[in-house]
Motif scaffolding. Structure first.
Motif, short mmCIF file in Angstrom:
data_model
loop_
_atom_site.label_atom_id
_atom_site.label_comp_id
_atom_site.label_asym_id
_atom_site.label_seq_id
_atom_site.Cartn_x
_atom_site.Cartn_y
_atom_site.Cartn_z
N ALA A 188 34.13 38.28 47.65
CA ALA A 188 34.12 39.55 46.92
C ALA A 188 32.71 40.10 46.82
O ALA A 188 31.77 39.34 46.58
N VAL A 189 32.58 41.39 47.01
CA VAL A 189 31.29 42.05 46.80
C VAL A 189 31.25 42.55 45.36
O VAL A 189 32.25 43.05 44.84
N SER A 190 30.11 42.41 44.72
CA SER A 190 30.00 42.76 43.30
C SER A 190 29.69 44.23 43.07
O SER A 190 29.69 44.70 41.94
N PHE A 191 29.43 44.97 44.17
CA PHE A 191 28.93 46.34 44.04
C PHE A 191 29.98 47.40 44.34
O PHE A 191 29.66 48.57 44.51
N GLY A 192 31.24 47.00 44.41
CA GLY A 192 32.29 47.96 44.76
C GLY A 192 32.84 48.71 43.57
O GLY A 192 32.10 48.99 42.62
#
Length: 227
Positions: A188-192
């Motif tokens: 998972a990317v934290s910046f979405g």
């Protein structure tokens, strides 16, 4: 990494598309004589598709839509967004470098998005990203869409891969649920666009920057990580 398929979500994962999606949503509101909403109000609904964005924006003004009205407004949204597909949308920092690194190590790359397929292709083409991906599916491509795991496994199959040799990259609870249901590890990317911290949905790994993607993928695939 040869033999592995890395499948990416699009909106909020590969590209920050929220500015253009918000503008298209506000265009729809304008046809109804309603005030604009902020991009921040739109972001939580991006991963759920255009209908969800339209409905949420209209509901915020105290209006309810019939299915017919929603269908008509979707067409207005679709036409406007198609004509303004990547005016302010931008790839996330270091993402292109990460794609090139994965591909250079033999990974096959694909996109699995709840965006309509033709518009997903338009975005990638406008940003010169389309050449990186061996397969792309949207919410209308396979008869199912995320969080149905068949959307992900179908994308993997189109890319010539197998679920047991694949990894997904996403930014939302929907992506994480999809990957888990398909028994595919997910970064998972934290910046979405997730409202809640992505950690709360239990992904296999989280990155804050695309510079960390290659190491995260290698760790999950059991490959040695360079120091």
């Amino acid at each position: 990494m040869k033999g592995f398929t890395v499948v990416f979500d699009l909106d909020g994962t590969l590209v920050d598309t929220a500015p253009d999606l918000a503008e298209a949503t506000n265009h729809v509101l304008g046809t109804l004589g309603l005030e604009r909403v902020s991009e921040l109000e739109i972001r939580p609904f991006v991963g759920h598709g255009a209908l969800a964005m339209i409905e949420a924006a209209v509901t915020s003004h105290g209006r309810k839509l019939t299915e017919r009205e929603l269908h008509d407004l979707f067409q207005i949204f679709f036409d406007y967004y198609s004509a303004n597909i990547a005016v302010r949308s931008t790839p996330y920092a270091n993402m292109v470098t990460a794609l090139e690194a994965l591909r250079s190590e033999g990974a096959t790359l694909a996109v699995c998005t709840n965006k309509i397929e033709i518009q997903a292709r338009q975005v990638l083409k406008a940003l010169k990203l389309d050449g990186y991906f061996s397969a792309l599916t949207g919410r209308d491509s396979l008869g199912v869409f995320k969080p149905d795991p068949k959307h992900l496994t179908g994308t993997i199959a189109l890319a010539g891969g197998r679920p047991d040799a694949s990894i997904m990259i996403g930014d939302s609870e929907t992506d994480i649920k999809t990957a888990k249901a398909a028994h595919v590890p997910i970064v998972a990317v934290s910046f979405g666009y997730s409202v809640d911290p992505v950690a709360s949905f239990g992904p296999d790994a989280i990155i804050d920057d695309y510079r960390d993607l290659q190491a995260a993928v290698k760790k999950l695939t059991g490959m040695p990580v360079s120091r």
